[in-house]
Design a protein around this motif. Structure first.
Motif, PDB file in Angstrom:
ATOM      1  N   GLN A  91      -1.012  -1.389  10.193  1.00 47.53           N
ATOM      2  CA  GLN A  91      -1.613  -0.505   9.203  1.00 47.53           C
ATOM      3  C   GLN A  91      -1.226  -0.892   7.774  1.00 47.53           C
ATOM      4  N   GLY A  92      -1.237  -2.202   7.520  1.00 46.16           N
ATOM      5  CA  GLY A  92      -0.980  -2.688   6.170  1.00 46.16           C
ATOM      6  C   GLY A  92       0.320  -3.444   6.023  1.00 46.16           C
TER       7      GLY A  92
ATOM      8  N   ARG B 234       2.710  -7.300   3.026  1.00 44.42           N
ATOM      9  CA  ARG B 234       2.152  -5.955   2.821  1.00 44.42           C
ATOM     10  C   ARG B 234       0.818  -6.048   2.093  1.00 44.42           C
TER      11      ARG B 234
ATOM     12  N   ILE C 279      -0.322   2.581   1.245  1.00 46.07           N
ATOM     13  CA  ILE C 279       0.220   2.923   2.568  1.00 46.07           C
ATOM     14  C   ILE C 279       1.046   4.195   2.411  1.00 46.07           C
TER      15      ILE C 279
ATOM     16  N   LYS D 201       3.125   1.173  -1.340  1.00 43.49           N
ATOM     17  CA  LYS D 201       3.586   2.061  -0.266  1.00 43.49           C
ATOM     18  C   LYS D 201       4.174   3.304  -0.904  1.00 43.49           C
TER      19      LYS D 201
END
Length: 573
Positions: free
Chosen positions: A77-78, A140, A149, A232
């Motif tokens: 998921q990233g 990332r 994220i 993030k």
């Protein structure tokens, strides 16, 4: 809560038989096993990729590598972890300095092709004489359908352990003065500032850029700028520690659906007050937990050791079944983060908000926390029909009524037509979405798992309450006043029988309910039963499979919804 921590999840000890990569636990200390420094074999699924070397790949090979990286990023998921200088069987062969530099250069080109960033997490010298190295690299990339994220972290612990102070230090980058100065910006009410005790749910954000640096500490301090510059974002949910505000804390846990929970313990007072209770609720909701022992500057080493030993005994008890793992350096951080979900590890940090001891290790851990929900499950929820649970209400001049909460399924865009309900009679009404915001920033759409605010057109605030939902017009209505559940009694002084009244928590739903049917005469502590609950005041929107908590005084229990009795079927009973 000692009585009902034991046997909380039955007697399955299978977790003890799992191998924990390169970790054993002995006499409260971390011990590296006397084995070759190898990793487990590479798995086809997941976001971890092993590469022996990436030296001058051909154009065809480069395309394959970029496609592979894209898939690993989607799995994480990233986020993806690349182990360079490691064979597929996990053996750390290592690379020379020239080969490692060339491999990192290739990895950087692969990441640039996808718009991703790379960060070297750690390095290991495999052969000192020939200077061969292996590296662990974090890749990332913010998914195309997201601004960043996003992970949610609930902060639990007894009153006066320094939860708000830790969050203040983490988000502001300034150490505390020993009298709670760092926590002032987190409080929402005057009485909280005066007493120093949190009584409501407050939210802070901690942003990391592509290099793992905290964005909050730069010139940009507004929420909007932090969100724009972060790849993030950790949403920190500060919950109350005093037993008087327990219902607010439970609502914060059930309604916000946190990905992780941080249990804060005071080094000088140890396991006291609501600490065990908060731990029990997190375990009941299956939220991964890690522990932060705060205020290590206020006590002697012997007192700290006593607190750590007490904590480890609780974590290893039959009801909790966790493997305590003290974090002492960066390698411990990376090992703990990699095994947190798979091997029941519970990392234990020892920090001080006044001296700053080990806060860097805690920040590093937060930066590399892995996603909890598998990518396939998340994609399935995104494709499902919309369900947005409401846990906050606002009225903004010239905008109107705004609802805040978490979208559990589907997606919402500006201009969508949705159904709002249920009201006191169990009905839903059609509403139109005016605008959608995340972290005060307007966005084109929100998807399953994200927290957001939605402005509604032509809706009065008095017509909405917490616990309502926004659902797609095509969604099956799951409104009920009665439902069946399998429950487990964590603690009750005597026995629970028919007509027992309790407060039920299911997501954002919080209402008094009565047990109207039970499959036996009574239930006692550590016993299971199938019961039928009836809400006392109004129907609610709940789904089969939803986890529930119930409490009444010192009585506490957990369970899972197994069947919904539609409201129109029981209305005439």
């Amino acid at each position: 809560m000692n009585e009902y921590l034991t046997d909380m999840f039955g007697s399955d000890d299978s977790f003890c038989e799992k191998e924990i990569s390169r970790i054993s636990y002995q006499n409260g200390q971390n011990v590296m096993e006397e084995l070759p420094a190898n990793l487990p074999p590479e798995e086809e699924e997941g976001n971890v990729e092993y590469k022996l070397k990436l030296v001058k790949p051909s154009d065809f090979r480069m395309e394959h590598l970029v496609t592979q990286m894209k898939w690993r990023l989607e799995e994480g998921q990233g986020e993806a972890i690349y182990e360079i200088g490691v064979e597929d069987n996990g053996f750390l062969t290592g690379l020379s300095d020239t080969e490692m530099d060339a491999s990192l250069s290739t990895l950087k080109k692969m990441a640039d092709r996808l718009g991703a960033s790379i960060e070297v997490l750690r390095e290991k010298v495999t052969e000192v004489g020939e200077r061969k190295r292996a590296m662990e690299v974090l890749v990332r990339k913010v998914p195309d359908d997201q601004q960043f994220i996003d992970l949610k972290l609930a902060v639990l612990g007894n009153v006066d352990v320094g939860k708000s102070t830790i969050l203040g230090v983490l988000t502001q980058g300034e150490l505390d003065n020993g009298r709670g100065r760092a926590r002032l910006n987190l409080f929402r009410h005057l009485h909280e500032i005066q007493t120093g005790r949190t009584s409501s749910i407050s939210y802070e954000i901690l942003g990391f850029d592509g290099n793992g640096q905290v964005v909050n500490y730069s010139a940009c301090r507004s929420i909007e700028e932090i969100c724009e510059r972060s790849s993030k974002l950790i949403t920190l949910i500060d919950l109350a520690g005093h037993h008087k505000y327990l219902k607010t804390t439970i609502f914060g846990l059930t309604g916000n659906c946190p990905d992780f929970a941080m249990l804060v313990v005071s080094a000088n007072t140890g396991i006291a007050g609501t600490t065990k209770e908060h731990l029990g609720y997190a375990l009941a909701l299956k939220v991964p937990v890690f522990v932060v022992v705060n205020k290590i500057d206020m006590c002697r080493r012997a007192v700290l050791d006593r607190t750590l030993n007490q904590l480890e005994q609780i974590l290893k008890s039959p009801g909790v079944k966790k493997v305590p793992f003290r974090i002492e350096n960066s390698d411990d951080v990376l090992t703990a983060a990699g095994n947190l979900l798979a091997n029941n590890i519970t990392p234990i940090f020892t920090v001080s908000s006044v001296t700053g001891d080990n806060l860097d290790l805690l920040k590093q851990f937060l930066n590399i926390l892995p996603p909890v929900t598998p990518s396939c499950e998340r994609e399935k929820r995104v494709q499902d029909m919309t369900e947005f649970q409401i846990d906050e209400l606002f009225s903004v001049p010239d905008v109107g009524t705004i609802v805040g909460g978490i979208i559990h399924r589907g997606s919402i865009r500006e201009g969508d037509q949705l159904m709002l309900g249920p009201n006191d009679t169990g009905s839903y009404r059609e509403v139109k979405v005016k605008t959608v915001h995340r972290n005060r920033l307007p966005c084109r759409l929100i998807q399953a798992g994200q927290a957001a605010c939605v402005a509604l057109m032509d809706v009065e605030r008095k017509d909405i309450r917490k616990g309502m939902v926004l659902v797609s017009p095509q969604s099956p209505i799951v409104c009920c006043k009665e439902f069946e559940a399998d429950i487990y009694v964590l603690f009750h002084s005597k026995s629970i029988t028919k007509n027992f009244q309790t407060t039920i928590h299911i997501g954002t739903v919080r209402q008094t309910g009565t047990i109207i049917q039970i499959d036996r005469d009574h239930i006692k502590t550590n016993e299971k039963a199938r019961v039928t609950f009836m809400f006392k005041y109004k129907p609610e929107h709940i789904r089969v499979g939803a986890r529930l908590l119930f409490r009444e005084g010192r009585s506490k229990g957990m369970g899972e919804v197994t069947r919904i009795i539609p409201f129109d079927e029981d209305i005439h009973r």
